[in-house]
Design a protein around this motif. Structure first.
Motif: not given
Lengths: 289, 270
Positions: A265-268, B184-186, A211-212, A39, B214, A254-256, B261, A240, B189, A251
């Motif tokens: 989506l779940t926050p950390v 950030d993603v967190s 960005d994962l 982050e 998304s 939380a990535t869409p 991936p 993954f 969300a 993390l």
């Protein structure tokens, strides 16, 4: 054999004993693509900047080593260090507008470093600039060489910077969030280009991103950071499938994922952050002792 | 009447300052090229498109930060299209906006409580401070945060202050313009789940502008896809993702790198 070898690297905020990087170790193989994720504030850009010797004045390296092609950069005198980094490494920066000088034409901005670092004469450097613009699929490279940055679109500017990074045939490229400022459709083209160039030139690539999704598509391995501390280092496939560290799992959650209608989506979670903070505090305790 | 907004043949042009001659008016450039749609009460509408597609301009026309060149924007039966600022003011508390960058939309010299209370006192509410602190609680921040300043907050917390300011007036409609793209993603969300809860609890109608499909999928009931100033697709969220009709929508969808991936995205050159 790793081309970039970082061991126990610590960086502090100058004038304090607050660490920004907390004993980071990582390796990047000679033709490998390594993703650096975390982050904001995790220290991912800081690592790239330390490698390239472009840390801000407010940051200072206080321990560890950075080996580039077997030579520890931190033991070299500044002039030699800059020379070595200039020959072997290059940066693809985040923001193509601030990275280019608005008052100069594109051509010299690419060819200057070839003259300065590799000692080429101007004609050869200019020819190389034209050739490399052609390689990144810029139509009419001779016209672009004479253009000013504001005359180009965002995607085109980013192509120019990719060309510029590859122009001196570096062995390592640090890409610092190179597509964050771009549209998704342009992002895809630019990523495709970076990896086409990386594969063709056999360059090692340290790819900094938050960005994962991007990491999963382009990297072979990745390192997850939190608070300047490495949480996990893994092969992309295995990661993954099942991230080992709780923070990495959070993390990823939380990535869409746009193709999955059920995934939410779940926050950390707080507990995971608390655990990561504890690890950071413990690392600091060991370091200060 | 169930439509909160009705938009008919909306066109909007702005002066093109890059081509302005030294003397005289700049040529006008058409940003919105005739859009028609309605937003039913209680709906969460996603507006998506690339940069330059006109999504922010459309948003700004809805809340009348910009005046349309032609066409009609009706809000709850009132024609907003060419309404003067004094005539708009009594309506403004009913449609609010959350901005992309909280660092530039929250006054750094004001405490959080004052930031949220400012529009409340502007609209003559009796007890702005108390209402401001209630709004903070609604976005999941402790009341004690009222005394803090924006620089003392994280990005996600700042964006929640922006949301609190918008909901404090208890509007009917909120426009959220790229509010999670800097997070950030967190935090992203978190902000999305807060927004979703607020829509339900407060019976809000929401237009959510984003370049990221998304994110839209997690929040919206319906999606407008814009491309170069025109609506290229207008569909229910599930339909759009299951069977995108417009070529541009498919292009947008295919461009999103999903964190997996094993799903091919582009073939690595070898």
């Amino acid at each position: 054999m790793s081309f970039l070898k970082i061991r126990d690297l610590s960086v502090i905020l100058r004038g304090t004993n607050h660490r920004l990087l907390r004993g980071v170790s990582l390796d990047v193989g000679a033709t490998e693509v390594m993703g650096l994720v975390g982050e904001s504030g995790a220290g991912k850009s800081m690592i790239g900047k330390a490698v390239l010797g472009i840390l801000p004045r407010s940051a200072r390296i206080v321990g560890g080593s950075i080996e580039l092609d077997g030579v520890d950069l931190l033991t070299l005198p500044p002039r030699q260090r800059r020379h070595l980094i200039g020959q072997k490494a290059a940066l693809i920066p985040q923001d193509p507008l601030t990275a280019l000088n608005p008052a100069r034409r594109i051509g010299p901005q690419i060819s200057d470093r070839l003259v300065d670092i590799l000692g080429w004469d101007k004609a050869r450097a200019r020819a190389r600039a034209e050739e490399i613009l052609h390689d990144v699929h810029i139509p009419q490279p001779d016209r672009v060489l004479r253009a000013y940055p504001h005359e180009l679109s965002g995607g085109m500017r980013q192509r120019v910077l990719i060309a510029s990074a590859f122009a001196a045939e570096p062995r390592l490229i640090v890409a610092d969030e190179p597509t964050t400022a771009l549209d998704v459709t342009v992002q895809k083209q630019i990523l495709k280009l970076i990896f086409e160039m990386q594969a063709r030139h056999g360059t090692a690539l340290l790819f900094v991103t938050h960005d994962l999704g991007v990491v999963s598509k382009i990297c072979q391995r990745l390192t997850v950071l939190y608070g300047g501390l490495v949480m996990e280092e893994a092969e992309v496939g295995a990661f993954f499938e099942a991230p080992r560290h709780a923070y990495s799992r959070a993390l990823l959650a939380a990535t869409p994922r746009h193709t999955d209608p059920t995934a939410d989506l779940t926050p950390v979670p707080e507990a995971v952050i608390a655990e990561a903070r504890r690890a950071v505090a413990e690392a600091d305790q060991r370091w200060h002792a | 009447m169930s439509d909160l907004y009705r938009v008919e043949a909306l066109r909007l042009s702005l002066p093109d300052m890059t081509r302005k001659p030294l003397f005289g008016a700049a040529p006008r450039i058409e940003i919105l090229k005739g859009m028609s749609f309605a937003i039913p009460r209680g709906q969460v509408l996603g507006i998506v498109g690339g940069s330059g597609s006109g999504k922010s301009t459309l948003g700004r026309a809805l809340v009348r930060l910009l005046e349309p060149s032609s066409g009609r924007v009706t809000f709850d039966g009132t024609d907003l299209t060419h309404l003067s600022e004094p005539a708009l003011r009594p309506l403004r508390h009913r449609f609010q906006m959350i901005f992309q960058d909280p660092m530039s939309s929250l006054n750094p010299r004001m405490s959080v409580a004052r930031i949220i209370a400012a529009p409340l006192s502007l609209h003559g509410r009796a007890n702005p401070r108390a209402e401001a602190l209630d709004a903070l609680e609604r976005v999941g921040l402790p009341r004690s945060f009222g005394a803090r300043y924006p620089h003392e907050l994280s990005g996600g917390q700042r964006q929640r202050v922006g949301i609190a300011r918008a909901i404090a007036l208890r509007p009917d409609f909120i426009l959220a313009d790229e509010i999670v793209s800097g997070l950030d993603v967190s935090s992203q969300a978190q902000v999305l789940s807060i927004l979703r809860d607020l829509v339900r609890e407060m019976n809000l109608t929401l237009a959510f502008i984003s370049h990221d499909l998304s994110v839209i999928r997690r929040l919206c009931d319906r999606v407008l896809v814009l491309h170069q100033g025109e609506i290229v697709e207008d569909a229910a969220c599930e339909t759009l993702f299951a069977a995108p009709q417009a070529a541009y929508t498919r292009e947008l969808l295919e461009a999103i790198p999903e964190p997996d991936p094993k799903k091919p995205w582009f073939q690595r050159a070898s």
